[in-house]
Design a protein around this motif. Structure first.
Motif, PDB file in Angstrom:
ATOM      1  N   UNK A  73     -12.817  79.912  68.010  1.00 31.03           N
ATOM      2  CA  UNK A  73     -12.671  78.913  68.035  1.00 31.03           C
ATOM      3  C   UNK A  73     -10.799  79.423  67.934  1.00 31.03           C
ATOM      4  N   UNK A  74     -10.645  78.422  69.276  1.00 34.91           N
ATOM      5  CA  UNK A  74      -9.115  77.750  69.409  1.00 34.91           C
ATOM      6  C   UNK A  74      -9.349  78.685  71.171  1.00 34.91           C
ATOM      7  N   UNK A  75     -10.312  79.688  71.602  1.00 36.40           N
ATOM      8  CA  UNK A  75      -9.989  80.376  72.669  1.00 36.40           C
ATOM      9  C   UNK A  75     -10.634  79.277  74.228  1.00 36.40           C
ATOM     10  N   UNK A  76     -10.154  79.715  74.685  1.00 36.65           N
ATOM     11  CA  UNK A  76      -9.989  78.275  75.878  1.00 36.65           C
ATOM     12  C   UNK A  76     -11.309  78.715  77.050  1.00 36.65           C
ATOM     13  N   UNK A  77     -11.752  79.925  76.883  1.00 38.06           N
ATOM     14  CA  UNK A  77     -12.559  80.473  77.814  1.00 38.06           C
ATOM     15  C   UNK A  77     -14.144  79.260  77.044  1.00 38.06           C
ATOM     16  N   UNK A  78     -14.502  79.905  75.734  1.00 37.61           N
ATOM     17  CA  UNK A  78     -15.379  79.397  74.531  1.00 37.61           C
ATOM     18  C   UNK A  78     -15.062  78.310  75.087  1.00 37.61           C
ATOM     19  N   UNK A  79     -14.390  77.282  75.186  1.00 35.99           N
ATOM     20  CA  UNK A  79     -14.209  75.766  75.192  1.00 35.99           C
ATOM     21  C   UNK A  79     -14.514  75.514  76.948  1.00 35.99           C
ATOM     22  N   UNK A  80     -14.464  75.871  77.725  1.00 35.29           N
ATOM     23  CA  UNK A  80     -14.414  75.607  79.284  1.00 35.29           C
ATOM     24  C   UNK A  80     -15.954  76.056  79.517  1.00 35.29           C
ATOM     25  N   UNK A 102     -17.799  71.329  64.136  1.00 36.30           N
ATOM     26  CA  UNK A 102     -17.046  71.010  63.666  1.00 36.30           C
ATOM     27  C   UNK A 102     -16.880  69.287  63.502  1.00 36.30           C
ATOM     28  N   UNK A 103     -18.095  68.391  62.874  1.00 40.44           N
ATOM     29  CA  UNK A 103     -17.903  67.391  62.516  1.00 40.44           C
ATOM     30  C   UNK A 103     -19.074  67.639  61.209  1.00 40.44           C
ATOM     31  N   UNK A 104     -18.924  66.666  60.163  1.00 42.27           N
ATOM     32  CA  UNK A 104     -20.071  66.561  58.683  1.00 42.27           C
ATOM     33  C   UNK A 104     -20.578  65.717  58.790  1.00 42.27           C
ATOM     34  N   UNK A 105     -21.462  65.931  58.035  1.00 45.77           N
ATOM     35  CA  UNK A 105     -22.811  64.710  57.786  1.00 45.77           C
ATOM     36  C   UNK A 105     -22.187  63.647  57.203  1.00 45.77           C
ATOM     37  N   UNK A 106     -21.386  63.170  57.033  1.00 43.85           N
ATOM     38  CA  UNK A 106     -20.859  62.655  55.556  1.00 43.85           C
ATOM     39  C   UNK A 106     -19.652  61.338  56.848  1.00 43.85           C
ATOM     40  N   UNK A 115     -19.241  56.919  69.565  1.00 43.16           N
ATOM     41  CA  UNK A 115     -19.615  57.436  71.141  1.00 43.16           C
ATOM     42  C   UNK A 115     -19.872  55.668  71.178  1.00 43.16           C
ATOM     43  N   UNK A 116     -20.215  54.152  70.624  1.00 46.95           N
ATOM     44  CA  UNK A 116     -20.648  53.270  71.172  1.00 46.95           C
ATOM     45  C   UNK A 116     -18.730  52.333  71.448  1.00 46.95           C
ATOM     46  N   UNK A 117     -18.540  53.077  71.030  1.00 41.69           N
ATOM     47  CA  UNK A 117     -17.045  52.491  71.429  1.00 41.69           C
ATOM     48  C   UNK A 117     -16.648  51.451  70.594  1.00 41.69           C
ATOM     49  N   UNK A 118     -16.716  51.561  69.062  1.00 45.39           N
ATOM     50  CA  UNK A 118     -15.601  50.381  67.725  1.00 45.39           C
ATOM     51  C   UNK A 118     -14.734  50.990  67.657  1.00 45.39           C
ATOM     52  N   UNK A 119     -14.798  51.914  67.938  1.00 46.61           N
ATOM     53  CA  UNK A 119     -13.027  52.488  67.421  1.00 46.61           C
ATOM     54  C   UNK A 119     -13.068  52.883  68.371  1.00 46.61           C
ATOM     55  N   UNK A 120     -11.328  53.011  68.434  1.00 43.50           N
ATOM     56  CA  UNK A 120     -10.479  54.396  68.496  1.00 43.50           C
ATOM     57  C   UNK A 120     -10.458  56.032  68.466  1.00 43.50           C
ATOM     58  N   UNK A 121     -10.207  56.449  69.291  1.00 46.24           N
ATOM     59  CA  UNK A 121     -10.124  57.671  69.492  1.00 46.24           C
ATOM     60  C   UNK A 121      -9.152  58.002  68.232  1.00 46.24           C
ATOM     61  N   UNK A 127     -10.363  59.133  60.612  1.00 40.54           N
ATOM     62  CA  UNK A 127     -11.802  59.441  59.276  1.00 40.54           C
ATOM     63  C   UNK A 127     -12.641  60.326  59.520  1.00 40.54           C
ATOM     64  N   UNK A 128     -12.811  60.030  60.904  1.00 41.00           N
ATOM     65  CA  UNK A 128     -13.653  61.382  61.000  1.00 41.00           C
ATOM     66  C   UNK A 128     -13.559  62.912  60.513  1.00 41.00           C
ATOM     67  N   UNK A 129     -12.023  63.248  60.296  1.00 42.25           N
ATOM     68  CA  UNK A 129     -12.329  64.166  59.341  1.00 42.25           C
ATOM     69  C   UNK A 129     -11.989  65.217  60.635  1.00 42.25           C
ATOM     70  N   UNK A 130     -11.864  65.293  62.304  1.00 41.26           N
ATOM     71  CA  UNK A 130     -11.544  66.117  63.374  1.00 41.26           C
ATOM     72  C   UNK A 130     -10.969  67.308  62.521  1.00 41.26           C
ATOM     73  N   UNK A 131     -11.299  68.073  63.665  1.00 43.43           N
ATOM     74  CA  UNK A 131     -10.706  69.653  63.472  1.00 43.43           C
ATOM     75  C   UNK A 131      -8.743  69.744  64.113  1.00 43.43           C
ATOM     76  N   UNK A 132      -8.250  70.412  63.689  1.00 46.85           N
ATOM     77  CA  UNK A 132      -6.754  70.687  64.074  1.00 46.85           C
ATOM     78  C   UNK A 132      -7.107  70.158  66.068  1.00 46.85           C
ATOM     79  N   UNK A 133      -7.291  71.557  66.590  1.00 48.13           N
ATOM     80  CA  UNK A 133      -7.750  70.952  67.157  1.00 48.13           C
ATOM     81  C   UNK A 133      -8.836  70.560  68.867  1.00 48.13           C
ATOM     82  N   UNK A 134      -8.875  69.482  67.787  1.00 46.22           N
ATOM     83  CA  UNK A 134     -10.177  68.667  68.451  1.00 46.22           C
ATOM     84  C   UNK A 134      -9.943  67.905  70.009  1.00 46.22           C
ATOM     85  N   UNK A 135      -8.101  67.125  70.247  1.00 52.74           N
ATOM     86  CA  UNK A 135      -8.076  67.185  71.279  1.00 52.74           C
ATOM     87  C   UNK A 135      -8.271  68.172  72.217  1.00 52.74           C
TER      88      UNK A 135
END
Length: 330
Positions: A73-80, A102-106, A115-121, A127-135
């Protein structure tokens, strides 16, 4: 510091420090100087213990039903590697499904709306409880899926369920109503002995000061871990049923998939017929452990989190204190 961060830090410690009972073979083909930056990586194929390439890896993965890409988690090479391999696999097969720790079922409905472009990031993040390093780390994956109309599965169980299982034991899930029961796997107690040993050894590395050890219930901590692993495995299996002709790419912390244990082991119990491939990271200052995954990628080591023991102990005490203040409420 919130409990989600505590969980991620423990996962980092576990994934980095856990290596037991496996054959380790030294390789001199990669040196730290060859991996110049924190974004660089080198790929290896475990079967023949040789260097491989992204294109060769893509070709090798053509027949895999489920691909686990373990990360630090948070290692740039992993995410690359994750986003590059995702893009490469899409060139070979347009029928892809992303599955994410990184996202839960609820929060699946929130994820689908984005994904349907109905809400913004920002709505997705909040509301999706994204992890702090999501961006910085997960945005590229979700945006690729959004652009190419690929499904994304929030595979994990909510952190609130993990917290309650850690405090009350696996019996807690029996108290959930019908809606919340869908957020966690039915079985969160079954695992392999090998994984239980691996988890126990990893916990020894970050229990912290002795006065904190009394507050840790080892069995319930392991069941909380299985709530994640077994739920993610169940989510992946259900994704294969919904999209039987698709290839599932699952992104998780390496501890969940190293040595084909954890989530991988749980998925094999559910669906032994699936062809599963595991890709695992290792640091350049480590000898290659060929048992860790079907493919290994070497990356630069992360900076030392702490040099002085007193600083490490203070940080752990702070995390544990914050964790203890979180109520077990759904």
């Amino acid at each position: 510091m919130n409990f989600r961060n505590t969980t991620k830090y423990l996962a980092i410690f576990a994934s980095i420090l856990s290596a037991q009972g496996c054959s380790v073979i030294s390789t001199g083909s990669v040196t730290n100087s060859q991996i110049a930056t924190m974004q660089d990586y080198h790929l290896y194929e475990a079967a023949n213990q040789s260097v491989t390439s992204l294109n060769k890896l893509r070709s090798d993965l053509a027949e895999s039903d489920v691909i686990f890409i373990g990360e630090y988690h948070s290692h740039s090479a992993s995410h690359r590697l994750q986003v590059q391999l995702l893009s490469s696999l899409y060139q070979q097969n347009r029928n892809l499904v992303l599955s994410m720790e990184q996202f839960s079922r609820d929060k699946q409905n929130i994820l689908n709306q984005y994904l349907r472009n109905e809400i913004g990031e920002q709505t997705l993040i909040k509301e999706g409880d994204a992890w702090d390093n999501y961006p910085s780390d997960y945005r590229p994956l979700v945006e690729f899926a959004k652009e190419h109309r690929l499904p994304v599965v929030g595979a994990n169980t909510p952190i609130s369920i993990v917290r309650c299982v850690a405090r009350k034991g696996p019996e807690f899930i029996q108290s959930l109503d019908s809606e919340k029961l869908n957020w966690v796997a039915t079985d969160i107690t079954t695992s392999s002995v090998e994984y239980q040993d691996k988890f126990a050894k990893s916990m020894l590395h970050h229990k912290g000061p002795s006065n904190l050890n009394k507050s840790i219930t080892k069995s319930n901590s392991f069941y909380a871990q299985l709530a994640r692993d077994n739920t993610m495995a169940d989510s992946i299996y259900k994704a294969t049923l919904r999209a039987p002709n698709s290839q599932i790419i699952h992104f998780n912390g390496a501890f969940h998939s190293n040595y084909h244990l954890g989530t991988v082991d749980a998925l094999k119990r559910i669906a032994p017929e699936l062809k599963i491939t595991v890709i695992s990271p290792q640091f350049t200052n480590e000898n290659i452990d060929w048992d860790k995954g079907d493919y290994i990628y070497k990356i630069k080591s992360l900076p030392a989190r702490y040099i002085k023991k007193e600083n490490r102990d203070k940080a752990i005490m702070k995390m544990m204190s914050a964790k203890s203040k979180k109520n077990c409420v759904l």
